[in-house]
Design a protein around this motif. Structure first.
Motif, short mmCIF file in Angstrom:
data_model
loop_
_atom_site.label_atom_id
_atom_site.label_comp_id
_atom_site.label_asym_id
_atom_site.label_seq_id
_atom_site.Cartn_x
_atom_site.Cartn_y
_atom_site.Cartn_z
N PHE A 1 0.83 -1.20 0.00
CA PHE A 1 0.00 0.00 0.00
C PHE A 1 0.86 1.25 0.00
N TRP A 2 1.84 1.32 0.89
CA TRP A 2 2.68 2.52 0.97
C TRP A 2 3.57 2.66 -0.25
N LEU A 3 3.99 1.55 -0.82
CA LEU A 3 4.75 1.61 -2.07
C LEU A 3 3.87 2.19 -3.18
N ALA A 4 2.64 1.70 -3.29
CA ALA A 4 1.70 2.22 -4.29
C ALA A 4 1.44 3.71 -4.06
N MET A 5 1.29 4.09 -2.79
CA MET A 5 1.03 5.50 -2.49
C MET A 5 2.21 6.39 -2.86
N CYS A 6 3.41 5.90 -2.72
CA CYS A 6 4.58 6.69 -3.16
C CYS A 6 4.48 6.96 -4.66
N TYR A 7 4.19 5.91 -5.43
CA TYR A 7 4.03 6.10 -6.87
C TYR A 7 2.86 7.04 -7.18
N TYR A 8 1.78 6.90 -6.44
CA TYR A 8 0.62 7.75 -6.63
C TYR A 8 0.99 9.22 -6.39
N ARG A 9 1.71 9.48 -5.33
CA ARG A 9 2.08 10.86 -4.98
C ARG A 9 2.99 11.51 -6.00
N ILE A 10 3.83 10.69 -6.68
CA ILE A 10 4.70 11.27 -7.71
C ILE A 10 4.06 11.16 -9.10
N GLU A 11 2.78 10.79 -9.10
CA GLU A 11 1.96 10.75 -10.31
C GLU A 11 2.42 9.70 -11.33
N HIS A 12 2.98 8.61 -10.86
CA HIS A 12 3.28 7.45 -11.70
C HIS A 12 2.13 6.47 -11.50
N TYR A 13 1.01 6.82 -12.13
CA TYR A 13 -0.24 6.11 -11.86
C TYR A 13 -0.23 4.66 -12.33
N SER A 14 0.48 4.36 -13.41
CA SER A 14 0.50 2.96 -13.87
C SER A 14 1.23 2.08 -12.87
N SER A 15 2.31 2.57 -12.29
CA SER A 15 3.02 1.80 -11.26
C SER A 15 2.18 1.68 -9.99
N ALA A 16 1.55 2.77 -9.60
CA ALA A 16 0.69 2.73 -8.42
C ALA A 16 -0.43 1.72 -8.62
N LEU A 17 -1.03 1.75 -9.79
CA LEU A 17 -2.13 0.84 -10.12
C LEU A 17 -1.69 -0.62 -10.04
N GLU A 18 -0.49 -0.88 -10.52
CA GLU A 18 0.05 -2.25 -10.48
C GLU A 18 0.09 -2.77 -9.04
N TYR A 19 0.55 -1.94 -8.11
CA TYR A 19 0.63 -2.38 -6.72
C TYR A 19 -0.74 -2.42 -6.04
N PHE A 20 -1.63 -1.48 -6.38
CA PHE A 20 -2.98 -1.55 -5.82
C PHE A 20 -3.67 -2.84 -6.27
N GLU A 21 -3.49 -3.20 -7.54
CA GLU A 21 -4.09 -4.44 -8.05
C GLU A 21 -3.49 -5.66 -7.34
N LYS A 22 -2.20 -5.64 -7.11
CA LYS A 22 -1.56 -6.76 -6.42
C LYS A 22 -2.13 -6.92 -5.01
N ILE A 23 -2.38 -5.82 -4.34
CA ILE A 23 -2.98 -5.88 -3.00
C ILE A 23 -4.35 -6.53 -3.09
N LEU A 24 -5.16 -6.10 -4.05
CA LEU A 24 -6.52 -6.64 -4.17
C LEU A 24 -6.52 -8.12 -4.55
N GLN A 25 -5.54 -8.53 -5.33
CA GLN A 25 -5.48 -9.93 -5.77
C GLN A 25 -4.99 -10.86 -4.66
N LYS A 26 -3.98 -10.41 -3.88
CA LYS A 26 -3.34 -11.34 -2.95
C LYS A 26 -3.39 -10.95 -1.48
N PHE A 27 -3.53 -9.67 -1.19
CA PHE A 27 -3.33 -9.23 0.19
C PHE A 27 -4.46 -8.36 0.75
N SER A 28 -5.65 -8.46 0.19
CA SER A 28 -6.73 -7.58 0.64
C SER A 28 -7.09 -7.82 2.11
N CYS A 29 -6.84 -9.01 2.60
CA CYS A 29 -7.11 -9.29 4.02
C CYS A 29 -5.95 -8.87 4.92
#
Length: 188
Positions: A55-83
């Motif tokens: 989550f924090w890795l994705a947020m770093c990418y989000y804050r620097i506006e690298h949305y494709s990288s942020a999205l990749e990590y957000f998706e990974k969270i939802l696929q494997k680590f949502s709990c």
């Protein structure tokens, strides 16, 4: 007591590294934090902290506006680590905004609509209404955009983006031929 002792003995280094990375994020040193979060993820790929690390890795990418990288990590969270994350609502919200900022409006509309339905009482729901209306407007779905702006203004009249929403709904009303409605919004 046993579990705290066990955790502090076995994951002390990981917890210290996590706090250092989080400190970098909170200090807005996103570019410096990214490799540290990645290193921590490589050390703990299947761990109770992994969802929050991603989550924090994705947020770093989000804050620097690298949305494709942020999205990749957000998706990974939802696929494997949502709990395994304490930030699940933010994951869904930021994922939707990544699509919005990448001009993938159809997916953004679906994701924001889903967020509003799934998290109606969350603080981020306010922003979801606004960005949903913006996305609908950009997709030339004027009637739905106007309805969404109106609902946003009705539910969150003191929101920081209320004036912007008011101007947008007035503009859409005018362009759609609802002149009295447009006049009403311009007076407000």
């Amino acid at each position: 007591h046993f579990s705290l002792t066990y955790l502090s003995q076995h994951y002390r280094d990981g917890w210290i590294a996590y706090r250092k990375c989080l400190k970098l994020y909170l200090q807005k040193n996103y570019n410096e934090a990214i490799p540290q979060w990645k290193k921590l993820y490589l050390q703990y790929p299947e761990h109770f902290m992994t969802g929050n690390i991603l989550f924090w890795l994705a947020m770093c990418y989000y804050r620097i506006e690298h949305y494709s990288s942020a999205l990749e990590y957000f998706e990974k969270i939802l696929q494997k680590f949502s709990c395994h994350t304490s930030h699940i609502a933010q994951v869904y919200y930021r994922r939707a905004l990544c699509h919005y900022y990448q001009k993938n409006m159809q997916v953004a509309i679906a994701s924001l609509t889903e967020f509003i339905q799934d998290f109606p009482d969350h603080d981020l729901c306010q922003g979801s209404y606004f960005f949903l209306a913006q996305a609908l407007e950009q997709e030339a779905q004027r009637r739905l955009a106007m309805q969404t702006y109106e609902e946003f203004l009705q539910r969150f009249p003191s929101h920081a983006r209320a004036k912007e929403a008011l101007l947008s709904v007035a503009k859409i009303s005018m362009e759609s031929g609802y002149f009295q409605k447009a006049r009403q919004y311009h007076r407000t």
